[in-house]
Design an enzyme around this catalytic site. Structure first.
Site, mmCIF file in Angstrom:
data_model
loop_
_atom_site.group_PDB
_atom_site.id
_atom_site.type_symbol
_atom_site.label_atom_id
_atom_site.label_comp_id
_atom_site.label_asym_id
_atom_site.label_seq_id
_atom_site.Cartn_x
_atom_site.Cartn_y
_atom_site.Cartn_z
ATOM 1 N N ILE A 79 -48.743 -60.863 -65.457
ATOM 2 C CA ILE A 79 -50.059 -61.494 -65.235
ATOM 3 C C ILE A 79 -49.897 -62.833 -64.512
ATOM 4 C CG2 ILE A 79 -52.152 -62.365 -66.373
ATOM 5 C CD1 ILE A 79 -51.791 -60.476 -68.628
ATOM 6 N N ASN A 126 -42.564 -71.131 -60.958
ATOM 7 C CA ASN A 126 -42.824 -69.837 -61.604
ATOM 8 C C ASN A 126 -41.783 -68.777 -61.222
ATOM 9 O OD1 ASN A 126 -44.852 -70.822 -63.132
ATOM 10 N ND2 ASN A 126 -46.532 -69.928 -61.957
ATOM 11 N N ASN A 157 -49.454 -65.925 -62.170
ATOM 12 C CA ASN A 157 -49.807 -66.167 -60.762
ATOM 13 C C ASN A 157 -48.697 -66.891 -60.009
ATOM 14 O OD1 ASN A 157 -52.292 -65.059 -60.186
ATOM 15 N ND2 ASN A 157 -53.423 -66.770 -61.106
ATOM 16 N N HIS A 184 -54.413 -60.357 -55.442
ATOM 17 C CA HIS A 184 -55.269 -61.120 -56.341
ATOM 18 C C HIS A 184 -55.483 -62.478 -55.694
ATOM 19 C CE1 HIS A 184 -57.094 -62.461 -59.966
ATOM 20 N NE2 HIS A 184 -56.137 -63.320 -60.273
ATOM 21 N N ASP A 198 -42.243 -67.674 -76.582
ATOM 22 C CA ASP A 198 -42.509 -68.819 -75.705
ATOM 23 C C ASP A 198 -41.295 -69.743 -75.764
ATOM 24 O OD1 ASP A 198 -45.462 -69.962 -74.515
ATOM 25 O OD2 ASP A 198 -43.837 -71.435 -74.639
ATOM 26 N N ILE A 255 -53.630 -66.863 -72.590
ATOM 27 C CA ILE A 255 -53.719 -65.398 -72.469
ATOM 28 C C ILE A 255 -52.802 -64.739 -73.497
ATOM 29 C CG2 ILE A 255 -53.444 -63.395 -70.947
ATOM 30 C CD1 ILE A 255 -54.078 -65.147 -68.574
#
Ligand code: TXD
Length: 319
Positions: free
Chosen positions: A119, A96, A121, A176, A34, A14
């Protein structure tokens, strides 16, 4: 006038697509960050080498140091790891959550005035953690899911009715994931609500129900086909739409994961609701009246998000 600066945290599928779109649209200069060395540098060099052909003047830079995002106007976060076989939901949450801590602190230090779109998850829990770790105001931190879910719903509806996607608007609320709530009543073709189109014989309730289910499973369908990753073109486009509404003060009304302070009877949590995005960030939360099944579906979705938040708090007691 100085160019706007778009920082993208996470240079994967993405992140790379976001960099491409932001450059093609000349939204500003782009920094792709990154933790993997070489990845963002390689992608941005490749993209820069497309600029003479495309004729865009955006400058792109790859980075492994948060100092490079300094002064960003918009930050879009896709950093994280996907769920791998054998990994439980809590394992993924734990990993995460740590990523959100590092990213949030980086944004808080170097880009405290940015509009931040998360964005990563599980979206509704990660955007909440990101806001807490960054310390940015809640109206400047939101999550992207509803625009993507609505776009998927619109695409399927346009196919079913054999009309242009331009004439379809649709509305998906809630968290979501499997519990998202597509609102048929507010989904239209050029203003004609879907229930009226069913009455007019354009489709059947059964087919619309199947489309709703396919929308809910939209992410999983693509994972099943790709096998080694998840959707990235439509998620990137959706986040760009939100970023443009902020940068150009468009005041678009879009479904986003937004921080609630009493709206919909909820507080201190993020969930997908209609909002207005303009120069002030999330300028307004639009409270529509939910009926019957919509309300039950929304409550169910909210409970799923709360479950994820509880799991996050058990992992990191500072939340
Ligand atoms: O609607 C939605 N919100 C979504 C969400 C729709 C589709 C995919 N969605 C989620 O977005 C997906 O489940 C992932 O959590 C994110 C990003 O998806 P993408 O496909 O871009 O994942 P990749 O290709 O694995 O890229 C993630 C990158 C990768 O390059 C890692 O090296 C990097 O994140 N990464 C980090 N960057 C910065 N800082 C840290 N700590 C870090 N850890 C990993």
């Amino acid at each position: 006038m100085a160019r706007k600066k778009i920082a993208l945290i996470g240079g994967g599928q993405i992140g790379g697509t976001l960099a491409h779109l932001a450059a093609l649209k000349e939204m500003g200069d782009v920094v792709l960050f990154d933790i993997v060395e070489g990845l963002p540098q390689g992608k941005t060099l490749d993209l820069s080498q497309s600029s003479p052909v495309e004729g865009f003047n955006s400058k792109l830079k790859g980075a492994n140091d948060y100092a490079d995002i300094a002064g960003a106007d918009v930050v879009i976060v896709t950093a994280g790891v996907p769920r791998k076989p054998g990994m439980s939901r809590d394992d993924l949450l734990g990993i995460n959550l740590k990523v959100m801590k590092a990213v949030g602190e980086g944004i808080g230090k170097y880009a405290p005035d940015a509009f931040v779109i998360c964005i990563t998850n599980p979206l509704d829990a990660m955007v909440w953690a990101l806001q807490q770790f960054s310390g940015l105001p809640t109206n400047k931190v939101c999550g992207m899911a509803g625009v993507l879910d609505s776009s998927r719903f619109s695409h399927f509806l346009a196919e079913e009715f054999n009309v242009s996607v331009q004439d379809v608007t649709s509305f998906v609320l809630g968290g979501h994931g499997d519990t998202m709530v597509p609102l048929i009543r507010y989904s239209t073709v050029a203003g004609i609500p879907v229930p009226d189109l069913i009455k007019m014989g354009w489709s059947t309730q059964e087919k619309i129900d199947q489309i709703v289910q396919r929308t809910r499973d939209g992410g999983a369908e693509i994972v099943g086909l790709l096998k080694t990753g998840s959707a990235f073109y439509a998620p990137a486009t959706s986040a760009i739409e939100m970023a443009e509404s902020y940068l150009k003060d468009k005041k678009r009304l879009l479904p986003c994961a937004a921080f609630l302070s009493g709206e919909y009877g909820l507080s201190d949590m993020y969930v997908g609701v209609p909002v207005i995005i303009g120069e002030g960030g999330i300028e307004k939360i639009v409270e529509i009246e939910l009926q019957g099944e919509e309300k039950t579906g929304f409550d169910h979705s909210v409970n799923a998000v709360k479950g994820l938040m509880d799991a996050c708090q058990n992992i990191d007691s500072s939340l």
